[in-house]
Write an enzyme that holds these catalytic residues in place. Structure first.
Site, PDB file in Angstrom:
ATOM      1  N   ASP A  12      66.754 -11.939  42.636  1.00 35.35           N
ATOM      2  CA  ASP A  12      65.324 -11.623  43.029  1.00 35.35           C
ATOM      3  C   ASP A  12      65.386 -10.199  43.550  1.00 35.35           C
ATOM      4  OD1 ASP A  12      64.785 -14.092  42.351  1.00 35.35           O
ATOM      5  OD2 ASP A  12      65.446 -14.668  44.363  1.00 35.35           O
ATOM      6  N   HIS A  40      62.339 -13.218  36.333  1.00 35.41           N
ATOM      7  CA  HIS A  40      62.168 -11.823  36.448  1.00 35.41           C
ATOM      8  C   HIS A  40      60.630 -11.817  36.373  1.00 35.41           C
ATOM      9  CE1 HIS A  40      66.174 -11.039  35.879  1.00 35.41           C
ATOM     10  NE2 HIS A  40      66.283 -11.707  34.702  1.00 35.41           N
TER      11      HIS A  40
HETATM   12  P1  GDP Z   1      64.323 -10.125  39.706  1.00 38.25           P
HETATM   13  O1  GDP Z   1      64.731 -11.501  39.355  1.00 38.25           O
HETATM   14  O2  GDP Z   1      65.738  -9.366  40.134  1.00 38.25           O
HETATM   15  O3  GDP Z   1      63.822  -9.447  38.387  1.00 38.25           O
HETATM   16  O4  GDP Z   1      63.187 -10.303  40.855  1.00 38.25           O
HETATM   17  P2  GDP Z   1      61.916 -11.123  40.949  1.00 38.25           P
HETATM   18  O5  GDP Z   1      61.056 -10.676  39.922  1.00 38.25           O
HETATM   19  O6  GDP Z   1      62.314 -12.643  40.978  1.00 38.25           O
HETATM   20  O7  GDP Z   1      61.513 -10.673  42.438  1.00 38.25           O
HETATM   21  C1  GDP Z   1      61.224  -9.434  42.613  1.00 38.25           C
HETATM   22  C2  GDP Z   1      59.812  -9.412  43.448  1.00 38.25           C
HETATM   23  O8  GDP Z   1      59.699  -7.993  44.051  1.00 38.25           O
HETATM   24  C3  GDP Z   1      58.622  -9.720  42.496  1.00 38.25           C
HETATM   25  O9  GDP Z   1      57.497 -10.492  43.169  1.00 38.25           O
HETATM   26  C4  GDP Z   1      58.172  -8.244  42.122  1.00 38.25           C
HETATM   27  O10 GDP Z   1      56.864  -8.267  41.741  1.00 38.25           O
HETATM   28  C5  GDP Z   1      58.396  -7.600  43.189  1.00 38.25           C
HETATM   29  N1  GDP Z   1      58.648  -6.269  43.317  1.00 38.25           N
HETATM   30  C6  GDP Z   1      59.495  -5.489  42.534  1.00 38.25           C
HETATM   31  N2  GDP Z   1      59.669  -4.330  42.858  1.00 38.25           N
HETATM   32  C7  GDP Z   1      58.748  -3.960  43.902  1.00 38.25           C
HETATM   33  C8  GDP Z   1      58.406  -3.124  44.903  1.00 38.25           C
HETATM   34  O11 GDP Z   1      58.877  -1.807  44.703  1.00 38.25           O
HETATM   35  N3  GDP Z   1      57.442  -3.210  45.780  1.00 38.25           N
HETATM   36  C9  GDP Z   1      56.951  -4.782  46.124  1.00 38.25           C
HETATM   37  N4  GDP Z   1      56.098  -4.645  47.067  1.00 38.25           N
HETATM   38  N5  GDP Z   1      57.175  -5.678  45.306  1.00 38.25           N
HETATM   39  C10 GDP Z   1      58.143  -5.355  44.140  1.00 38.25           C
END
Ligand code: GDP
Length: 426
Positions: A12, A40
């Site tokens: 995440d 993701h």
């Molecule tokens: P992944 O599994 O590594 O792709 O991560 P996830 O999607 O599960 O979790 C990352 C969360 O952080 C999601 O809700 C994204 O929309 C959010 N996100 C990613 N980058 C940023 C950022 O720079 N700022 C904010 N506020 N949210 C972000």
């Protein structure tokens, strides 16, 4: 050239957003491990999506998306996910499913929930999507490959051999009903028809693409802490979450991986059982506030909706995570989230049996570790969407420099919001 985008922590970290961004200028995106047990989040012009099994290049017509042989393929979930994105107006993605990929079968899902039930209070907090039984079967050599679907007698024979073992477990360990061969064969043959248009020689495709000088992204699921060899055993996942495994799970040559981007959040988050070691955790009101403000809609699992545990940035875990990933650069996400704080604690060491260390310990020692924090000044303003690194407040840049120095790998990408272009390159 091959670039891997992988997690430095517990998953995440925001890999989906970074992959979606880099896919804009790539030809191929490959998922190389894991299954539909994590998500993701991608926010783009079509809307907000939580992809579980489709690669994050799905939204670009110029990208070939590959589900590599290392993935645990749940065909029903793949078909449902394809349908749900096309229903939201996204064109059908270019997709190749490796003919050597193995199938996550209904009995893996059953076994996963039976096992969690058997373990009761000692359970691992599995998402019960069948991942652990799937990979166990692969290594026990009783897995079913996609190509087996196209040879009915081989399929029947291999399934029968697998059911001999499953039925002993189901009847005598879990006290559950036996599995029958014929209905399973029928179900798989009908799923085969849904899968048929996508099945191909992914390994050959990837090698040809490399030969033609194409750029390939490997998209990791979860993060370094969840690796079953180098992670926080036994609270790991069952597939290798490290960039190096891309050579197996995506069939790319080891010498072709030129860059490894380790993604980490500007704070920490972790899903999984309460018993999982998470040293820099923040609980109470401060934790609730960070959880509420984190990510794009608070820190809740993209697949499960479970509230994620949150913590301050952990330099010890992240330096180790970057080391085992072989990171050449770091993408630091969610920096905008911290704008509400006067002061920001950062975990710089672990105290174990009275000794302070910055080396990430083995699991028995990790279980006794306590965090050592240093506090940095906050910037007290909203930096969301800033794309010019030099326009970020001095305190924000100092925070990034501090992390970079402790982690020891250049932070080349800073993400300032959940949307595709909310990013500042350094
Ligand atoms: P992944 O599994 O590594 O792709 O991560 P996830 O999607 O599960 O979790 C990352 C969360 O952080 C999601 O809700 C994204 O929309 C959010 N996100 C990613 N980058 C940023 C950022 O720079 N700022 C904010 N506020 N949210 C972000």
């Amino acid at each position: 050239m091959v670039k891997a985008i992988v997690g430095a922590n517990w998953g995440d970290e925001g890999k989906g957003k970074i992959t979606d961004l880099l896919a804009e200028r790539s030809d191929v995106v490959v998922r190389f491990q894991g299954g539909a047990n994590a998500g993701h989040t991608i926010i783009n012009d079509y809307g907000r999506f939580a992809l579980h099994i489709l690669p994050s290049g799905t939204f670009y017509p110029h990208v070939t998306n590959i589900i590599g042989n290392g993935v645990a393929l749940d065909v029903k979930k793949l078909v449902a996910e394809l349908r749900s994105i096309t229903d939201q107006g996204v064109p059908q993605p270019n997709l190749i499913v490796s003919e050597r990929c193995q199938l996550l079968l209904p009995y893996h899902v059953l076994q996963d929930s039976y096992e969690e039930e058997r373990l009761a209070g000692r359970a691992f907090g599995s998402t019960k999507s069948g991942i652990a039984p799937f990979y166990s079967d692969k290594y026990a050599k009783i897995g079913i490959q996609v190509c087996d679907l196209f040879d009915e007698s081989r399929l029947r024979e291999r399934l029968a051999a697998a059911l001999d073992i499953k039925n002993v477990l189901f009847e005598h360990l879990y006290h559950k009903p036996r599995l029958e061969l014929e209905p399973l064969v029928e179900e798989l043959l009908s799923l085969r028809e849904l899968l048929r248009p996508f099945v191909g020689d992914a390994a050959g495709f990837v090698h040809d693409a490399l030969g033609q000088g194409k750029s390939i992204l490997l998209e990791g699921q979860l993060g370094a802490m969840k690796d079953p060899d180098l992670g926080i055993v036994p609270m790991t996942t069952s597939s290798h979450t490290l960039a190096g495994f891309g050579c197996v799970g995506a069939a790319v040559p080891p010498t072709a991986i030129e860059a490894v981007i380790a993604v980490t959040k500007a704070y920490s988050s972790c899903v999984g059982a309460k018993s999982e070691p998470f040293i820099s955790e923040v609980t109470g009101e401060a934790g609730d506030e960070l959880r509420r403000r984190g990510g794009d809609r608070g820190e809740f699992g993209a697949t499960t909706g479970r509230p994620r545990r949150v913590g301050w940035f952990d330099c010890v875990a992240t330096r180790y995570g970057c080391m085992v990933q072989g990171a050449t650069q770091v993408a630091l996400t969610c920096l905008d989230v911290l704008g509400y704080l006067d002061q920001i604690p950062v975990c710089v060491g672990y105290e174990i049996d009275g000794q302070i260390t910055d080396v990430f310990p083995t699991p028995p020692l990790l279980a006794r570790a306590k965090p050592v924090f240093e506090t940095l000044p906050g910037w007290r303003c909203d930096i969301r969407g800033e794309t010019d690194y030099h326009k970020l407040p001095q305190a924000t840049r100092d925070y990034v420099d501090f992390i970079e120095a402790r982690v020891g790998i250049p932070v080349s990408i800073v993400s300032t919001g959940p949307k595709r272009h909310e990013i500042a390159l350094r």
